[in-house]
Design an enzyme around this catalytic site. Sequence first.
Site, PDB file in Angstrom:
ATOM      1  N   ALA A  42      39.635  47.733  37.479  1.00 20.88           N
ATOM      2  CA  ALA A  42      39.220  48.269  38.773  1.00 20.88           C
ATOM      3  C   ALA A  42      38.458  49.550  38.497  1.00 20.88           C
ATOM      4  O   ALA A  42      38.653  50.186  37.456  1.00 20.88           O
ATOM      5  CB  ALA A  42      40.451  48.545  39.625  1.00 20.88           C
TER       6      ALA A  42
ATOM      7  N   GLY B  27      42.331  45.182  36.081  1.00 19.54           N
ATOM      8  CA  GLY B  27      41.841  44.203  37.070  1.00 19.54           C
ATOM      9  C   GLY B  27      41.011  43.094  36.440  1.00 19.54           C
ATOM     10  O   GLY B  27      40.908  41.994  36.996  1.00 19.54           O
TER      11      GLY B  27
ATOM     12  N   GLU C  72      43.497  40.673  35.185  1.00 18.02           N
ATOM     13  CA  GLU C  72      44.062  40.039  36.385  1.00 18.02           C
ATOM     14  C   GLU C  72      43.085  39.030  36.982  1.00 18.02           C
ATOM     15  O   GLU C  72      43.483  37.967  37.454  1.00 18.02           O
ATOM     16  CB  GLU C  72      44.420  41.118  37.414  1.00 18.02           C
ATOM     17  CG  GLU C  72      45.595  41.976  36.970  1.00 18.02           C
ATOM     18  CD  GLU C  72      45.814  43.175  37.879  1.00 18.02           C
ATOM     19  OE1 GLU C  72      44.925  44.043  37.954  1.00 18.02           O
ATOM     20  OE2 GLU C  72      46.878  43.240  38.522  1.00 18.02           O
TER      21      GLU C  72
ATOM     22  N   GLU D 130      47.327  49.978  32.828  1.00 17.04           N
ATOM     23  CA  GLU D 130      47.495  50.838  34.013  1.00 17.04           C
ATOM     24  C   GLU D 130      48.464  51.998  33.803  1.00 17.04           C
ATOM     25  O   GLU D 130      48.295  53.066  34.385  1.00 17.04           O
ATOM     26  CB  GLU D 130      47.961  50.000  35.216  1.00 17.04           C
ATOM     27  CG  GLU D 130      46.892  49.110  35.824  1.00 17.04           C
ATOM     28  CD  GLU D 130      46.746  47.766  35.128  1.00 17.04           C
ATOM     29  OE1 GLU D 130      47.370  47.556  34.058  1.00 17.04           O
ATOM     30  OE2 GLU D 130      46.011  46.917  35.652  1.00 17.04           O
TER      31      GLU D 130
HETATM   32  N1  COA Z   1      36.336  52.182  36.003  1.00 12.47           N
HETATM   33  C1  COA Z   1      35.217  52.940  36.122  1.00 12.47           C
HETATM   34  N2  COA Z   1      34.344  53.113  35.126  1.00 12.47           N
HETATM   35  C2  COA Z   1      34.589  52.503  33.958  1.00 12.47           C
HETATM   36  C3  COA Z   1      35.736  51.716  33.748  1.00 12.47           C
HETATM   37  C4  COA Z   1      36.636  51.556  34.841  1.00 12.47           C
HETATM   38  N3  COA Z   1      37.734  50.790  34.771  1.00 12.47           N
HETATM   39  N4  COA Z   1      35.734  51.238  32.472  1.00 12.47           N
HETATM   40  C5  COA Z   1      34.614  51.717  31.910  1.00 12.47           C
HETATM   41  N5  COA Z   1      33.918  52.481  32.795  1.00 12.47           N
HETATM   42  C6  COA Z   1      32.654  53.193  32.582  1.00 12.47           C
HETATM   43  C7  COA Z   1      32.839  54.455  31.730  1.00 12.47           C
HETATM   44  O1  COA Z   1      33.286  55.525  32.540  1.00 12.47           O
HETATM   45  C8  COA Z   1      31.445  54.637  31.199  1.00 12.47           C
HETATM   46  O2  COA Z   1      30.642  55.169  32.232  1.00 12.47           O
HETATM   47  P1  COA Z   1      29.609  56.384  31.907  1.00 12.47           P
HETATM   48  O3  COA Z   1      28.644  55.805  30.895  1.00 12.47           O
HETATM   49  O4  COA Z   1      28.961  56.688  33.229  1.00 12.47           O
HETATM   50  O5  COA Z   1      30.414  57.501  31.349  1.00 12.47           O
HETATM   51  C9  COA Z   1      30.962  53.209  30.976  1.00 12.47           C
HETATM   52  O6  COA Z   1      31.774  52.399  31.801  1.00 12.47           O
HETATM   53  C10 COA Z   1      31.111  52.747  29.536  1.00 12.47           C
HETATM   54  O7  COA Z   1      32.468  52.915  29.154  1.00 12.47           O
HETATM   55  P2  COA Z   1      32.942  53.781  27.861  1.00 12.47           P
HETATM   56  O8  COA Z   1      34.335  54.253  28.119  1.00 12.47           O
HETATM   57  O9  COA Z   1      31.924  54.798  27.535  1.00 12.47           O
HETATM   58  O10 COA Z   1      32.923  52.645  26.750  1.00 12.47           O
HETATM   59  P3  COA Z   1      33.801  52.616  25.384  1.00 12.47           P
HETATM   60  O11 COA Z   1      33.220  51.523  24.571  1.00 12.47           O
HETATM   61  O12 COA Z   1      33.891  53.987  24.794  1.00 12.47           O
HETATM   62  O13 COA Z   1      35.278  52.220  25.854  1.00 12.47           O
HETATM   63  C11 COA Z   1      36.905  50.918  27.114  1.00 12.47           C
HETATM   64  C12 COA Z   1      35.515  50.951  26.427  1.00 12.47           C
HETATM   65  C13 COA Z   1      37.008  49.613  27.869  1.00 12.47           C
HETATM   66  C14 COA Z   1      38.005  51.035  26.052  1.00 12.47           C
HETATM   67  C15 COA Z   1      37.006  52.120  28.089  1.00 12.47           C
HETATM   68  O14 COA Z   1      35.872  52.085  28.933  1.00 12.47           O
HETATM   69  C16 COA Z   1      38.226  52.106  28.971  1.00 12.47           C
HETATM   70  O15 COA Z   1      39.313  52.417  28.520  1.00 12.47           O
HETATM   71  N6  COA Z   1      38.051  51.751  30.283  1.00 12.47           N
HETATM   72  C17 COA Z   1      39.119  51.805  31.255  1.00 12.47           C
HETATM   73  C18 COA Z   1      40.045  50.637  31.067  1.00 12.47           C
HETATM   74  C19 COA Z   1      41.182  50.718  32.063  1.00 12.47           C
HETATM   75  O16 COA Z   1      42.015  51.597  32.041  1.00 12.47           O
HETATM   76  N7  COA Z   1      41.201  49.731  32.967  1.00 12.47           N
HETATM   77  C20 COA Z   1      42.256  49.615  33.935  1.00 12.47           C
HETATM   78  C21 COA Z   1      41.851  50.238  35.193  1.00 12.47           C
HETATM   79  S1  COA Z   1      43.174  50.096  36.377  1.00 12.47           S
END
Ligand code: COA
Length: 259
Positions: free
Chosen positions: A65, A111, A114, A134
């Site tokens: 999400a 999400g 999910e 989460e």
């Molecule tokens: N919500 C909003 N933005 C998100 C996102 C999310 N769930 N997951 C990734 N993004 C965005 C990042 O903020 C980044 O945006 P920016 O370029 O404007 O800063 C872009 O997507 C790329 O992500 P980034 O984190 O730079 O890539 P990465 O390769 O370093 O890491 C992940 C990849 C997936 C490990 C990391 O993005 C992450 O942990 N995301 C969240 C996962 C999460 O907690 N999901 C559950 C949500 S309830």
Amino acid sequence: MYQTLLTDLQDGTLVITINRPDKLNALNKDVIEELGKVLDEVYSNPDIKSAILTGAGEKAFVAGADITEFTSLDAAGGSALAKKGQDNVFDKIENSPKPIVAAVNGFALGGGCELAMSCHFRLASENAKFGQPEVNLGLIPGYGGTQRLTQLIGKGKSMELMMTADMIGAEEAKALGLVNHVAPLAELLAKTKEILQKIHTKAPVAIAKVIACVNDAAKGETAGFANEIKRFGECFSTEDMKEGTGAFLEKRKAIFKGK
Ligand code: COA
């Protein structure tokens, strides 16, 4: 037609691609809204026999999400967000009478995991990663993850994954029963389409009833056996059942109409 989705209908399969690759296809309000709309199209358009959900780019299916939308929410707002998503998207996918399959092409977190789990089954690319992180955010899954992950992989492993927030790779996901097949990224969509083409040759009304019955079992529906008896009986009044049994006895290939 959609701002956050790409759609492509070929050979009866609608490929729905969540298209926010710069945000790793995170599910914001617009994506949830549009997924609800495209699912209405899947339900109602007779040219659509099945659907595939996938993500744009080579990195993510859906990274969760959209966390930026969480900051302004209170308890009621959080519940409303989860309920709207479950009603309009996740449950609608699970209860679709037409097969909907996830082609998981990268991160499927929160999400995203999910969303994949609400599909009838899942294929993953070799680079796919699954997780419910989460608790890192002080949250729990809200789009059905606590229920569906436990249904799919069992209580112990589900507890561990949700409490540690660990990610697992495609092969481990396959070993746990979270995905059915693993394919190289370049072959993922073709392999998913191939399975759906096979399903398209079967009786559509029977397929819809298989989905409903298996969902009953997964949800622990107490009337699951009784519902199977009822639905089995209903098949006998379909044209497809007459065609299927007739074709077998006449040693020819059945041609089903979905009636
Ligand atoms: N919500 C909003 N933005 C998100 C996102 C999310 N769930 N997951 C990734 N993004 C965005 C990042 O903020 C980044 O945006 P920016 O370029 O404007 O800063 C872009 O997507 C790329 O992500 P980034 O984190 O730079 O890539 P990465 O390769 O370093 O890491 C992940 C990849 C997936 C490990 C990391 O993005 C992450 O942990 N995301 C969240 C996962 C999460 O907690 N999901 C559950 C949500 S309830």
